[in-house]
Design a protein around this motif. Sequence first.
Motif, short mmCIF file in Angstrom:
data_model
loop_
_atom_site.label_atom_id
_atom_site.label_comp_id
_atom_site.label_asym_id
_atom_site.label_seq_id
_atom_site.Cartn_x
_atom_site.Cartn_y
_atom_site.Cartn_z
N VAL A 14 -45.71 80.14 113.67
CA VAL A 14 -45.23 81.28 112.88
C VAL A 14 -45.16 80.92 111.40
O VAL A 14 -45.56 81.71 110.53
N ALA A 15 -44.68 79.73 111.10
CA ALA A 15 -44.60 79.30 109.70
C ALA A 15 -46.00 79.22 109.08
O ALA A 15 -46.21 79.67 107.94
N LEU A 16 -46.96 78.69 109.82
CA LEU A 16 -48.33 78.63 109.32
C LEU A 16 -48.92 80.03 109.13
O LEU A 16 -49.65 80.28 108.17
N ALA A 17 -48.60 80.93 110.04
CA ALA A 17 -49.09 82.31 109.92
C ALA A 17 -48.49 82.99 108.68
O ALA A 17 -49.19 83.70 107.96
N GLU A 18 -47.21 82.76 108.45
CA GLU A 18 -46.57 83.36 107.28
C GLU A 18 -47.19 82.82 105.99
O GLU A 18 -47.47 83.58 105.06
N LEU A 19 -47.40 81.52 105.95
CA LEU A 19 -48.04 80.92 104.79
C LEU A 19 -49.48 81.42 104.64
O LEU A 19 -49.91 81.79 103.54
N GLY A 20 -50.19 81.47 105.74
CA GLY A 20 -51.58 81.91 105.72
C GLY A 20 -51.74 83.34 105.26
O GLY A 20 -52.66 83.66 104.50
N GLN A 21 -50.84 84.21 105.69
CA GLN A 21 -50.96 85.61 105.27
C GLN A 21 -50.79 85.74 103.76
O GLN A 21 -51.51 86.50 103.12
N TRP A 22 -49.85 85.00 103.18
CA TRP A 22 -49.64 85.07 101.74
C TRP A 22 -50.84 84.53 100.99
O TRP A 22 -51.28 85.10 99.99
N LEU A 23 -51.38 83.41 101.48
CA LEU A 23 -52.52 82.81 100.79
C LEU A 23 -53.77 83.68 100.89
O LEU A 23 -54.45 83.93 99.88
N ALA A 39 -55.94 93.92 102.11
CA ALA A 39 -54.98 92.82 102.08
C ALA A 39 -53.86 93.07 103.10
O ALA A 39 -53.41 92.13 103.78
N THR A 40 -53.44 94.30 103.23
CA THR A 40 -52.44 94.65 104.24
C THR A 40 -52.99 94.39 105.64
O THR A 40 -52.29 93.85 106.50
N GLY A 41 -54.24 94.74 105.86
CA GLY A 41 -54.88 94.47 107.15
C GLY A 41 -54.97 92.98 107.43
O GLY A 41 -54.73 92.54 108.56
N ILE A 42 -55.31 92.21 106.41
CA ILE A 42 -55.37 90.75 106.57
C ILE A 42 -54.00 90.22 106.97
O ILE A 42 -53.87 89.40 107.88
N THR A 43 -52.97 90.71 106.30
CA THR A 43 -51.60 90.30 106.61
C THR A 43 -51.25 90.60 108.06
O THR A 43 -50.70 89.76 108.77
N ILE A 44 -51.58 91.80 108.51
CA ILE A 44 -51.26 92.20 109.88
C ILE A 44 -51.99 91.32 110.88
O ILE A 44 -51.39 90.84 111.86
N VAL A 45 -53.27 91.07 110.65
CA VAL A 45 -54.05 90.27 111.60
C VAL A 45 -53.53 88.84 111.67
O VAL A 45 -53.37 88.28 112.76
N VAL A 46 -53.22 88.25 110.53
CA VAL A 46 -52.73 86.87 110.52
C VAL A 46 -51.36 86.78 111.18
O VAL A 46 -51.09 85.88 111.97
N GLN A 47 -50.47 87.73 110.87
CA GLN A 47 -49.15 87.74 111.50
C GLN A 47 -49.27 87.94 113.01
O GLN A 47 -48.57 87.29 113.79
N LEU A 48 -50.14 88.85 113.42
CA LEU A 48 -50.31 89.09 114.86
C LEU A 48 -50.85 87.85 115.55
O LEU A 48 -50.40 87.50 116.64
N ALA A 49 -51.81 87.18 114.94
CA ALA A 49 -52.34 85.94 115.53
C ALA A 49 -51.23 84.90 115.68
O ALA A 49 -51.12 84.24 116.72
#
Length: 159
Positions: A57-66, A133-143
């Motif tokens: 989850v921490a990696l996903a949160e970081l990844g979505q921001w990046l 960008a919102t879609g990217i955020t959703i996909v990364v968080q969901l993953a």
Amino acid sequence: MSVLGEVLVGLVIVVGLVGTVVQVLPGNVLVLGAILVWAWVTGGGAWWAFAAAAVVVALAELGQWLLAGRHLRRADVPWSTLAWGGVAGVVGFFVLPVVGLPLFFVGAVYVAELVRRQDRERAWRATVAALQATGITIVVQLAGGLLASVAWLVGVWRT
């Protein structure tokens, strides 16, 4: 933990996963919180599953921001535009339940970029970039949430 308890934890995880897609609930916070409760009650090896879920989850949160941030920088869309869109989306959610959030978000992003750029075509391209960008955020968080769920399922199976 009892089977009923594990089913309830699983239901909270599902609600969290839906929250990552709908973007109304703090999805991965719910997922990780449910796994934390399960680990706390179960103890022992369950903590390894929680640790794995927390890292994912921490990696996903970081990844979505990046990833989303890089996409927005390429399109020259400032964070302030997204902030306006986010505030308008929250207001829109209460004005027109469910559909108001995306409608007001898109409208506010477009208006903010139109004011900033003074060009309709460029403002629309920036709005599309913000939606991407919102879609990217959703996909990364969901993953991240799905991988955390897998860690929990493995933990349930092993304990």
